[in-house]
Design a protein around this motif. Sequence first.
Motif, short mmCIF file in Angstrom:
data_model
loop_
_atom_site.label_atom_id
_atom_site.label_comp_id
_atom_site.label_asym_id
_atom_site.label_seq_id
_atom_site.Cartn_x
_atom_site.Cartn_y
_atom_site.Cartn_z
N PHE A 1 0.42 2.49 3.64
CA PHE A 1 0.93 2.52 2.23
C PHE A 1 1.15 1.22 1.78
O PHE A 1 0.97 1.15 0.74
N LEU A 2 1.59 0.34 2.76
CA LEU A 2 2.12 -0.91 2.30
C LEU A 2 0.83 -1.86 1.96
O LEU A 2 1.07 -2.72 1.24
N THR A 3 -0.22 -1.56 2.41
CA THR A 3 -1.48 -2.20 2.38
C THR A 3 -2.61 -1.76 1.20
O THR A 3 -3.28 -2.39 0.77
N ASP A 4 -2.26 -0.38 0.78
CA ASP A 4 -3.28 0.33 -0.25
C ASP A 4 -2.28 1.17 -0.95
O ASP A 4 -1.83 2.44 -0.73
N ALA A 5 -2.28 0.69 -2.23
CA ALA A 5 -1.18 1.28 -3.19
C ALA A 5 -1.72 2.60 -3.44
O ALA A 5 -1.00 3.56 -4.07
N THR A 6 -3.24 2.95 -3.42
CA THR A 6 -3.76 4.11 -3.68
C THR A 6 -3.62 5.15 -2.97
O THR A 6 -4.03 6.33 -3.05
N ALA A 7 -3.31 4.91 -1.77
CA ALA A 7 -3.40 5.92 -0.49
C ALA A 7 -2.54 7.27 -0.67
O ALA A 7 -2.88 8.32 -0.51
#
Length: 326
Positions: A52-58
């Motif tokens: 979540f912290l590295t991919d806002a679209t996850a």
Amino acid sequence: MEISFPWILVVTVVMAMPLSFRIKANQLSYDYYKFSCPNLESVIKSELLGIFLTDATAPAAFLRLMFHDCQVQGCDASILLDSNYLAHSHSSEMKSSRNFGIRKRETISYIKSILEEECPGQVSCADIIVLAAKESVSFSGGPHIEIPLGRKDSRTCSFHEADAKLPSPTITVDEFISIFMSKGMNIEESVSILGAHTLGIGHCFNIVGRLYDPQLGDKMDFGFEASLRLACPTEIPLTNFTFVPNDMTPVIFDNQYYRDIMMGRGLFGIDSSISRDPRTAPFVMRFAMDQNYFFKAFSSAFLKLSSTNVLTDVQGDVRRQCNQVN
């Protein structure tokens, strides 16, 4: 660009359910893994946090993955089965055009491999999908939803069933209500489950019909329609990967979706339709005005969707690998 996520504390929702739903839900359990895999949820949260912290679209991807899994055969991880490992090589649900853009299947398989080290042969891929979706909602600012566990994984899948069961971009209000009432939802809950559109994006090929087919024309805010035509300038998209945000806050789980569609800024045809249909419009207005009320209704709908028509006990398996049958 940095994106911060609000952490919102909300009350866990326990709703009165119809008897038929309670009977089915009772086959699941809130403490199903208490002894067999007590650290299950903490392991999943830990693995998802880094994503979540590295991919806002996850979060949007995990939520959509659960919806597309549960909509076809129930929440049974059938969407994870790959053609290479099936007797009928073309039966994978991912062959369906309705599953275009589905992501994070490999992440569920990775989390499964971590759990196999923690508690071998105990946790189903189906439960991992649902837990990832509920964590996605919570992390993005939405409600914390308690869900019962104990789903088993399917031994079968069918892209024909995916074609038939996954809603099309041109779905009508009547069809929409029928689909979700079959999951035990009332109209209010059905409208609330569409609030999942508050996360993520829509691809141009799913919305160009509204823009360029006069037979499908419906009322949109003029400025919003102009912005969509700029983002999707041709009736046949130049690429399948052009997209626009679902609402004005596409990485935050909030009630902005309902505010937008009340102003004629609904991305999909069904979004626009539920804001005008007399059966659904009052709920759109209520959710737009009261975010906590929307969270409460969505939690109830999420619980029903994730607990209806599931496989339990000997009806299914706990797959050793999520993308293939045992």
